[in-house]
Design an enzyme around this catalytic site. Structure first.
Site, PDB file in Angstrom:
ATOM      1  N   LYS A   6       2.182   4.611   1.458  1.00  0.00           N
ATOM      2  CA  LYS A   6       2.183   5.172   2.806  1.00  0.00           C
ATOM      3  C   LYS A   6       1.752   6.626   2.666  1.00  0.00           C
ATOM      4  O   LYS A   6       2.506   7.477   2.182  1.00  0.00           O
ATOM      5  CB  LYS A   6       3.572   5.080   3.428  1.00  0.00           C
ATOM      6  CG  LYS A   6       3.622   5.481   4.882  1.00  0.00           C
ATOM      7  CD  LYS A   6       4.926   5.039   5.524  1.00  0.00           C
ATOM      8  CE  LYS A   6       4.932   5.300   7.013  1.00  0.00           C
ATOM      9  NZ  LYS A   6       4.931   6.725   7.341  1.00  0.00           N
TER      10      LYS A   6
ATOM     11  N   CYS B 120      17.101  48.687 -11.452  1.00  0.00           N
ATOM     12  CA  CYS B 120      17.209  47.440 -12.212  1.00  0.00           C
ATOM     13  C   CYS B 120      18.665  46.969 -12.218  1.00  0.00           C
ATOM     14  O   CYS B 120      19.564  47.750 -12.542  1.00  0.00           O
ATOM     15  CB  CYS B 120      16.729  47.663 -13.637  1.00  0.00           C
ATOM     16  SG  CYS B 120      17.061  46.268 -14.713  1.00  0.00           S
TER      17      CYS B 120
ATOM     18  N   TYR C 292      -6.918   2.002   6.454  1.00  0.00           N
ATOM     19  CA  TYR C 292      -5.876   1.012   6.163  1.00  0.00           C
ATOM     20  C   TYR C 292      -5.770  -0.125   7.163  1.00  0.00           C
ATOM     21  O   TYR C 292      -4.999  -1.041   6.967  1.00  0.00           O
ATOM     22  CB  TYR C 292      -4.516   1.672   5.947  1.00  0.00           C
ATOM     23  CG  TYR C 292      -4.022   2.549   7.087  1.00  0.00           C
ATOM     24  CD1 TYR C 292      -3.791   2.040   8.363  1.00  0.00           C
ATOM     25  CD2 TYR C 292      -3.762   3.893   6.865  1.00  0.00           C
ATOM     26  CE1 TYR C 292      -3.327   2.836   9.384  1.00  0.00           C
ATOM     27  CE2 TYR C 292      -3.298   4.713   7.883  1.00  0.00           C
ATOM     28  CZ  TYR C 292      -3.086   4.167   9.144  1.00  0.00           C
ATOM     29  OH  TYR C 292      -2.638   4.961  10.155  1.00  0.00           O
TER      30      TYR C 292
ATOM     31  N   CYS D   5      19.822  47.467 -16.167  1.00  0.00           N
ATOM     32  CA  CYS D   5      19.921  48.750 -16.878  1.00  0.00           C
ATOM     33  C   CYS D   5      19.865  49.951 -15.931  1.00  0.00           C
ATOM     34  O   CYS D   5      19.944  51.084 -16.377  1.00  0.00           O
ATOM     35  CB  CYS D   5      18.809  48.864 -17.912  1.00  0.00           C
ATOM     36  SG  CYS D   5      17.192  49.139 -17.171  1.00  0.00           S
TER      37      CYS D   5
ATOM     38  N   GLU E 119       0.846  -1.203   0.000  1.00  0.00           N
ATOM     39  CA  GLU E 119       0.000   0.000   0.000  1.00  0.00           C
ATOM     40  C   GLU E 119       0.875   1.244   0.000  1.00  0.00           C
ATOM     41  O   GLU E 119       1.935   1.240   0.605  1.00  0.00           O
ATOM     42  CB  GLU E 119      -0.836   0.072   1.299  1.00  0.00           C
ATOM     43  CG  GLU E 119      -1.672  -1.125   1.563  1.00  0.00           C
ATOM     44  CD  GLU E 119      -2.353  -1.067   2.927  1.00  0.00           C
ATOM     45  OE1 GLU E 119      -2.105  -0.116   3.698  1.00  0.00           O
ATOM     46  OE2 GLU E 119      -3.118  -1.990   3.205  1.00  0.00           O
TER      47      GLU E 119
ATOM     48  N   CYS F 244      16.083  48.332 -21.517  1.00  0.00           N
ATOM     49  CA  CYS F 244      16.688  47.382 -20.587  1.00  0.00           C
ATOM     50  C   CYS F 244      17.163  46.153 -21.352  1.00  0.00           C
ATOM     51  O   CYS F 244      16.372  45.463 -22.004  1.00  0.00           O
ATOM     52  CB  CYS F 244      15.670  46.974 -19.529  1.00  0.00           C
ATOM     53  SG  CYS F 244      16.310  45.710 -18.421  1.00  0.00           S
TER      54      CYS F 244
ATOM     55  N   LYS G 204      10.711   3.683   2.859  1.00  0.00           N
ATOM     56  CA  LYS G 204      10.569   5.111   2.559  1.00  0.00           C
ATOM     57  C   LYS G 204      11.034   5.452   1.149  1.00  0.00           C
ATOM     58  O   LYS G 204      11.947   4.837   0.620  1.00  0.00           O
ATOM     59  CB  LYS G 204      11.407   5.918   3.560  1.00  0.00           C
ATOM     60  CG  LYS G 204      10.842   5.925   4.982  1.00  0.00           C
ATOM     61  CD  LYS G 204       9.647   6.830   5.070  1.00  0.00           C
ATOM     62  CE  LYS G 204       9.299   7.176   6.503  1.00  0.00           C
ATOM     63  NZ  LYS G 204       9.954   8.321   7.040  1.00  0.00           N
TER      64      LYS G 204
ATOM     65  N   CYS H  77      11.055  46.553 -13.644  1.00  0.00           N
ATOM     66  CA  CYS H  77      12.020  47.521 -14.147  1.00  0.00           C
ATOM     67  C   CYS H  77      11.268  48.445 -15.096  1.00  0.00           C
ATOM     68  O   CYS H  77      10.504  47.993 -15.944  1.00  0.00           O
ATOM     69  CB  CYS H  77      13.131  46.791 -14.896  1.00  0.00           C
ATOM     70  SG  CYS H  77      14.014  47.837 -16.048  1.00  0.00           S
TER      71      CYS H  77
ATOM     72  N   ASP I  58       0.785  10.384   3.465  1.00  0.00           N
ATOM     73  CA  ASP I  58       1.466  11.332   4.341  1.00  0.00           C
ATOM     74  C   ASP I  58       0.452  12.307   4.941  1.00  0.00           C
ATOM     75  O   ASP I  58       0.251  13.395   4.438  1.00  0.00           O
ATOM     76  CB  ASP I  58       2.530  12.070   3.529  1.00  0.00           C
ATOM     77  CG  ASP I  58       3.676  12.528   4.402  1.00  0.00           C
ATOM     78  OD1 ASP I  58       3.661  12.209   5.603  1.00  0.00           O
ATOM     79  OD2 ASP I  58       4.568  13.204   3.882  1.00  0.00           O
TER      80      ASP I  58
HETATM   81  S1  IVH Z   1      -0.460   0.647   8.989  1.00  0.00           S
HETATM   82  C1  IVH Z   1       0.221  -1.321  12.902  1.00  0.00           C
HETATM   83  N1  IVH Z   1      -0.801   1.582   6.565  1.00  0.00           N
HETATM   84  O1  IVH Z   1       2.228   5.614   8.915  1.00  0.00           O
HETATM   85  C2  IVH Z   1       0.229  -0.678  11.567  1.00  0.00           C
HETATM   86  N2  IVH Z   1       0.034   3.043   8.221  1.00  0.00           N
HETATM   87  O2  IVH Z   1       4.594   4.991  10.996  1.00  0.00           O
HETATM   88  C3  IVH Z   1      -0.023   0.737  11.660  1.00  0.00           C
HETATM   89  N3  IVH Z   1       0.428   5.334   7.435  1.00  0.00           N
HETATM   90  O3  IVH Z   1       0.930   6.369  11.978  1.00  0.00           O
HETATM   91  C4  IVH Z   1      -0.050   1.510  10.457  1.00  0.00           C
HETATM   92  N4  IVH Z   1      -0.234   5.009   5.369  1.00  0.00           N
HETATM   93  O4  IVH Z   1      -0.529   7.021  10.097  1.00  0.00           O
HETATM   94  C5  IVH Z   1      -0.402   1.846   7.818  1.00  0.00           C
HETATM   95  N5  IVH Z   1      -1.191   2.289   4.382  1.00  0.00           N
HETATM   96  C6  IVH Z   1      -0.795   2.559   5.634  1.00  0.00           C
HETATM   97  C7  IVH Z   1      -0.356   3.838   6.012  1.00  0.00           C
HETATM   98  C8  IVH Z   1       0.066   4.036   7.332  1.00  0.00           C
HETATM   99  C9  IVH Z   1       0.225   5.887   6.247  1.00  0.00           C
HETATM  100  C10 IVH Z   1       0.951   6.045   8.608  1.00  0.00           C
HETATM  101  C11 IVH Z   1       0.137   5.833   9.824  1.00  0.00           C
HETATM  102  C12 IVH Z   1       1.087   5.514  10.934  1.00  0.00           C
HETATM  103  C13 IVH Z   1       2.422   5.704  10.299  1.00  0.00           C
HETATM  104  C14 IVH Z   1       3.334   4.572  10.730  1.00  0.00           C
END
Ligand code: IVH
Length: 679
Positions: free
Chosen positions: A124, A417, A234, A420, A122, A441, A323, A435, A126
């Site tokens: 992650k 400027c 999630y 010029c 999945e 210029c 990451k 300018c 933000d």
């Molecule tokens: S699972 C026990 N799935 O990442 C598992 N977390 O450092 C808990 N996050 O605080 C998280 N996307 O807010 C999971 N697809 C995803 C996620 C996700 C973002 C965030 C979540 C958590 C942090 C983990």
């Protein structure tokens, strides 16, 4: 036990202090003092020290807690099932290591033909983690993660978020369901929010995550409601139901059926090599997503296996986050230079110590204008946070005031400027300073000529930016009209220009004389008159003289021409210098066919807006655009309900899906070519 050296103790205390401070800025104040990448680096150092000297580790170490403390202004909520964090893998090796550990724990490695583990992959997201509690299908409580054990009650706020169901739908609704997910701000919402904040003279948010977290922690839920937040589910915390899904994916599918938004890129794969492949694929799509993601989460798909694997301290053993390269980094502002553009706009450009961020090395960033400098409160010598996400233009998101050196210098906006020395003026109500030198210029002359020669304007092949600079610096040309007097002999003497290229260039300049009226309007570099407006002028007025003679009122009668553009057009043609340049261009032989006004009626696509998206295989995109404009259509960059037709080639993405959603008709290239042959 080995004695811990004194310098290690000092380093350890310093790291703990710094990390605790960052944690406070980040989790409590929603105002990060350093980018994540820097935080991660320091955390790694701390964890390495703790691994090397286990007796160092104390309860107050930032490595021992999951987040910040709950604010006292909200009620506290205890998480019966703790809200955990995720371990991070920073390399493929660490991912392979994770897979091996999972297999070891499950005794897979001992088996002869060790089966591969199935992982759910999945993005992650933000944003900010949230827990949503449903009793008999009704939302009864929303809470932040807080420190993982105690969070804040934000029920009133989560209710304002449209993607969160208040009442579950579908079958087999659990008697007790605690859904966990991420609340986030899509990039477009973030940009809109910041534009509004800046216009209101407020501080801009550094990134969508902080904007989302800040929006959730509003005591006034009306403010939360005004923010375009979204929530994606999630995982599940507490759960009591007659039927329990057997895999993570099936749980997500069930959540989807009960009304939650599930990320559209979730995939189940077999084995860790396929996880790496997923990572590569998502890395390529990252910039094109509508929201920020900072990595990938891999979860053992089988829920029974998850249970067997269990947890360590703060994180599950069955999941790991990999990451992406950071979208925010810290660097130094070395200097600010002021560039003068085609319209005289004086733009401050930050010269930065080069830094790798969002996949590219950044050494310059625009500071836009004087207001932006004030808003950021930035000085030369400052340490700044650079953000590059999705969009290609890197931005200075924030100054790290704590790191300001004693010799930091104020940025002084020039009143003359830099090219010029004419005075720099800022019109009432405008953010941009300009300018006042006009065509005296050198910088404005250069930019005007570069624009004139560019591909979509007069399309003079071989007249590059460097050559234009040289020609102007050597006083060989003073305006676009002078281009047509250039002789090959004159050019040959210039640096790096051989006889053949000089002759070719003169031929290209000569060839550019035959153009279209629309391109000619665009070439002139009138403020706010882009390609589309150039075409609109040509279509509606048919000749150059008709536009020269038009007053603002006449111009305003044309759809798509507003008062600002009309004023710029009138001002341009009232300027005698501009008129004499136009005269000289005509005398040099620059020409175009005028457009027969009576034939206008035969423009079958007049009034329609078309969008081209994806690749084209037979004709070029520029060609397609020209053809459409000749037929009277406007060619736009984004799809809306008003779009008449979308032409989608291979690889079409979000524009195509938007067209489908809005039920805008779509054709492919073959159909398009067939259509052109009929009109
Ligand atoms: S699972 C026990 N799935 O990442 C598992 N977390 O450092 C808990 N996050 O605080 C998280 N996307 O807010 C999971 N697809 C995803 C996620 C996700 C973002 C965030 C979540 C958590 C942090 C983990």
């Amino acid at each position: 036990m080995a004695k811990i050296p004194e310098h290690v103790l000092v380093d350890y205390e310093r790291l703990k202090d710094e990390l605790n401070q960052h944690n406070h800025s980040y989790y409590v104040l929603d105002d990060p003092s350093v980018p994540d990448s820097e935080y991660d680096r320091q955390m790694r150092l701390l964890q390495d020290l703790e691994a090397q000297y286990p007796s160092l580790t104390t309860a107050d170490s930032p490595s021992q807690r999951v987040g910040g403390e709950a604010l006292s202004s909200f009620d506290q909520v205890r998480h019966d099932v703790p809200m955990l964090s995720l371990d991070n893998a920073f390399s493929d090796e660490e991912l392979v290591d994770f897979d091996r550990k999972v297999k070891d724990r499950l005794n897979y490695s001992a088996q002869k033909e060790s089966p591969e583990i199935e992982f759910a992959c999945e993005p992650k997201l933000d944003g900010a983690a949230v827990s949503l509690l449903y009793r008999d299908g009704l939302l009864v409580r929303g809470a932040t993660r807080g420190d993982g054990t105690v969070g804040e009650d934000i029920t009133a706020n989560v209710r304002t978020i449209n993607s969160i169901p208040i009442k579950l739908v579908g079958d087999n609704i659990p008697s007790l369901l605690e859904v966990r997910g991420e609340i986030y701000l899509p990039r477009a919402g973030f940009d809109a929010l910041n534009t509004k904040a800046i216009a209101a003279g407020e501080k801009a948010f550094v990134n969508p995550r902080n904007a989302a977290a800040g929006s959730l922690r509003q005591l006034d839920s009306k403010i939360t409601a005004s923010r375009p937040l979204e929530m994606c589910a999630y995982s599940v915390g507490q759960f009591e139901a007659d039927i329990t899904p057997d895999t993570h994916l099936n749980m997500l599918v069930a959540l989807g059926r009960w009304g939650f938004k599930i990320n559209e890129h979730v995939e189940v794969v077999s084995g860790i090599a396929a996880c790496e492949d997923y990572y590569q694929r998502m890395a390529e799509r990252r910039d094109n997503l509508a929201y920020d993601i900072d990595g990938i989460v891999y979860k053992v798909n089988d829920l029974k296996l998850q249970e067997r694997l269990g947890f360590v301290a703060k994180a599950p053993r069955w999941a790991i986050a990999r990451k992406f390269p950071a979208q925010e980094e810290m660097t130094k502002l070395l200097d600010v230079e002021f560039q003068v553009g085609r319209t005289g706009a004086v733009t401050p450009v930050a010269r930065l110590e080069p830094v790798f961020v969002g996949g590219v090395t950044v050494s310059n960033a625009t500071l836009h204008n004087g207001d932006e400098i004030k808003r950021l409160g930035i000085c030369i010598g400052d340490t700044v946070i650079i953000r590059r996400a999705g969009d290609v233009i890197p931005k200075i998101a924030k100054v790290v005031l704590e790191k300001r050196p004693a010799d930091a210098r104020e940025i002084v906006f020039p009143d003359r400027c830099p090219v010029c020395e004419s005075s720099v003026k800022r019109a009432e109500g405008e953010a941009v300073a300009r300018c006042s030198g006009g065509l005296f210029c050198g910088a404005q002359i250069k930019q005007a000529i570069k624009h004139f020669a560019s591909r979509k304007a007069m399309d003079i092949d071989g007249l590059g930016d460097k050559l234009v600079d040289l020609l102007v610096d050597k006083n060989a040309i003073f305006s676009v009209a002078d281009l047509y007097d250039l002789k090959a002999e004159q050019l040959i003497g210039l640096e790096r220009l051989a006889e053949k290229s000089a002759t070719n260039l003169v031929a290209a300049i000569d060839a550019s004389k035959k153009t279209t009226l629309a391109k000619f309007f665009f070439s002139l570099g009138i403020r706010e008159v882009g390609e589309t407006t150039g075409q609109t002028l040509a279509n509606n007025f048919g000749s150059l003289d008709a536009v020269i003679e038009a007053d603002a009122e006449t111009l305003l009668e044309v759809d798509d021409i507003g008062p600002i553009v009309a004023r710029h057009i009138v001002n341009f043609f009232r300027n005698p210098d501009n008129l004499s340049i136009i005269q000289a261009l005509r005398e040099a032989g620059v020409q175009w066919p005028d457009i027969d006004q009576n034939a206008q009626a035969s423009q079958p696509l007049k009034g329609q807006t078309w969008v081209l998206t994806g690749g084209m295989e037979v004709m070029s995109r520029a060609e397609a655009k020209d053809r459409l404009q000749d037929l009277g259509a406007k060619v736009a960059g984004s799809v809306s309900a008003k779009t008449a037709q979308v032409v989608a080639g291979p690889g079409a993405g979000s524009k195509l899906s938007k067209a489908q959603k809005l039920e805008v008709p779509v054709m492919d290239e073959a159909e398009f070519i067939e259509f052109l042959s009929r009109v």
